[in-house]
Design a protein around this motif. Sequence first.
Motif, PDB file in Angstrom:
ATOM      1  N   PRO A  63      -8.199   0.793 -10.188  1.00 49.29           N
ATOM      2  CA  PRO A  63      -6.762   0.917  -9.910  1.00 49.29           C
ATOM      3  C   PRO A  63      -6.304   0.158  -8.668  1.00 49.29           C
ATOM      4  N   ALA A  64      -5.115  -0.459  -8.803  1.00 50.45           N
ATOM      5  CA  ALA A  64      -4.520  -1.215  -7.701  1.00 50.45           C
ATOM      6  C   ALA A  64      -3.289  -0.526  -7.133  1.00 50.45           C
ATOM      7  N   TYR A  87      -0.618  -1.754  -4.009  1.00 50.49           N
ATOM      8  CA  TYR A  87       0.266  -0.994  -3.118  1.00 50.49           C
ATOM      9  C   TYR A  87      -0.555  -0.115  -2.189  1.00 50.49           C
ATOM     10  N   LEU A  88      -0.272  -0.274  -0.899  1.00 48.38           N
ATOM     11  CA  LEU A  88      -0.874   0.572   0.129  1.00 48.38           C
ATOM     12  C   LEU A  88       0.033   0.439   1.343  1.00 48.38           C
ATOM     13  N   SER A  89       0.248   1.543   2.057  1.00 44.14           N
ATOM     14  CA  SER A  89       1.117   1.488   3.232  1.00 44.14           C
ATOM     15  C   SER A  89       0.480   2.267   4.371  1.00 44.14           C
ATOM     16  N   ALA A  90       1.173   2.282   5.497  1.00 42.71           N
ATOM     17  CA  ALA A  90       0.666   2.986   6.669  1.00 42.71           C
ATOM     18  C   ALA A  90       0.724   4.491   6.499  1.00 42.71           C
ATOM     19  N   MET A 141      -1.939   5.024 -11.040  1.00 43.60           N
ATOM     20  CA  MET A 141      -3.102   5.441 -10.272  1.00 43.60           C
ATOM     21  C   MET A 141      -3.097   4.787  -8.896  1.00 43.60           C
ATOM     22  N   PRO A 142      -3.539   5.507  -7.849  1.00 41.26           N
ATOM     23  CA  PRO A 142      -3.528   4.930  -6.501  1.00 41.26           C
ATOM     24  C   PRO A 142      -4.582   3.846  -6.317  1.00 41.26           C
ATOM     25  N   ASP A 162       6.596  -2.213  -4.342  1.00 39.66           N
ATOM     26  CA  ASP A 162       5.376  -1.839  -5.051  1.00 39.66           C
ATOM     27  C   ASP A 162       4.172  -2.647  -4.566  1.00 39.66           C
ATOM     28  N   HIS A 163       4.367  -3.388  -3.479  1.00 35.78           N
ATOM     29  CA  HIS A 163       3.289  -4.158  -2.853  1.00 35.78           C
ATOM     30  C   HIS A 163       2.903  -3.519  -1.516  1.00 35.78           C
ATOM     31  N   ALA A 164       1.737  -3.883  -1.036  1.00 32.04           N
ATOM     32  CA  ALA A 164       1.293  -3.427   0.277  1.00 32.04           C
ATOM     33  C   ALA A 164       2.144  -4.058   1.366  1.00 32.04           C
TER      34      ALA A 164
END
Length: 358
Positions: A99-100, A125-128, A137-138, A293-295
Amino acid sequence: MAVTSDTVALCAAADLVVERPEGLYCPPGDFFIDPWRPVGRAVITHAHADHARRGHAHYLASAASAGVLRARLGDDIALQTLDWGEAVEHRGVRVSLHPAGHVLGAAQVRLERAGRVWVVSGDYYLSAHDETQPTCMPFEPLRCDVFVTESTFGLPVYRWRPQAEVFAEIDAWWAANAAAGRASLLMGYSFGKAQRLLAGVDASIGPIVVHGAVETVNAAYRAAGIALPATHRAHELGRDDLKRALVVAPPSVQGSAWLKRFGDCSDAFASGWMQLRGARRRRGVDRGFVLSDHADWPGLQRAIRATGAARVIVTHGHEAVMVRWLREQGLDAASFRTEYGDDVLDDDAAPAAGADQP
């Protein structure tokens, strides 16, 4: 083969991914990842139009993305799917998908051969704030020797606020418009962003209307078990209900005849690009909601650190800035040139038959 000087310096016979005119290529496996020209074998990270294109002889993608891929590329594509973490070996290369966190079914591609591991992130997708999206899915951190990372928002200015704060602003905007008898047009890309918006808003404020391109993708999400609120097509509601409605549609509806049925409405655009005032101004909308939806910049750093990779290849964004930062951290960094665009390309691509009808 178009390559940067840095890439030439780093490439070796053992590299599992190199640049080719058709796209990112795995030489020992003889397949491509998200190629932009027709090829025999394509591993697809996700169904956005700049990554999943028609014309390949064989497609490999995550099982979770099958419904959206077929809805957008057609039921006749030769599609092989893998469950998360399931591996297949092809010409000595072990391939698995993980998963991304970007959109439904979005995958990172893990490649293993002769004890070496490469991971091609696709979009992720990933954030602070250590948040996940409710519609997919994460992101799964994967240890690897080489990490090929996207960098769409690879500048320090891009730092996402907590999702709950953004959705509270969207709900307040919608509620104020509904009280004034004015429809609320909320624009977002038809695949991924629209469904995230639907899952995050307070559906008790009023009816929700969606454009046909959005509803086609909604059907694939619902079939995959993703909970979305009840939605309507514009012709299903009376004039009074339309004046209270939240209208979720792709950006291409701006200035269209379809929009006239809602009368005087307030419009907004949801995107990470709304972080910049110039982007909001160019869109010409009443409101800009920063939701991607992006980091973001911290998310990209978190993802790269989690891989433990000593070598990082950057693509799809502000490559020069990210490569320089990575080298300052002591990593072996370079870039790949790709033909991926921002997700606005997703709305310009013709969906499967009937999907683009309002």
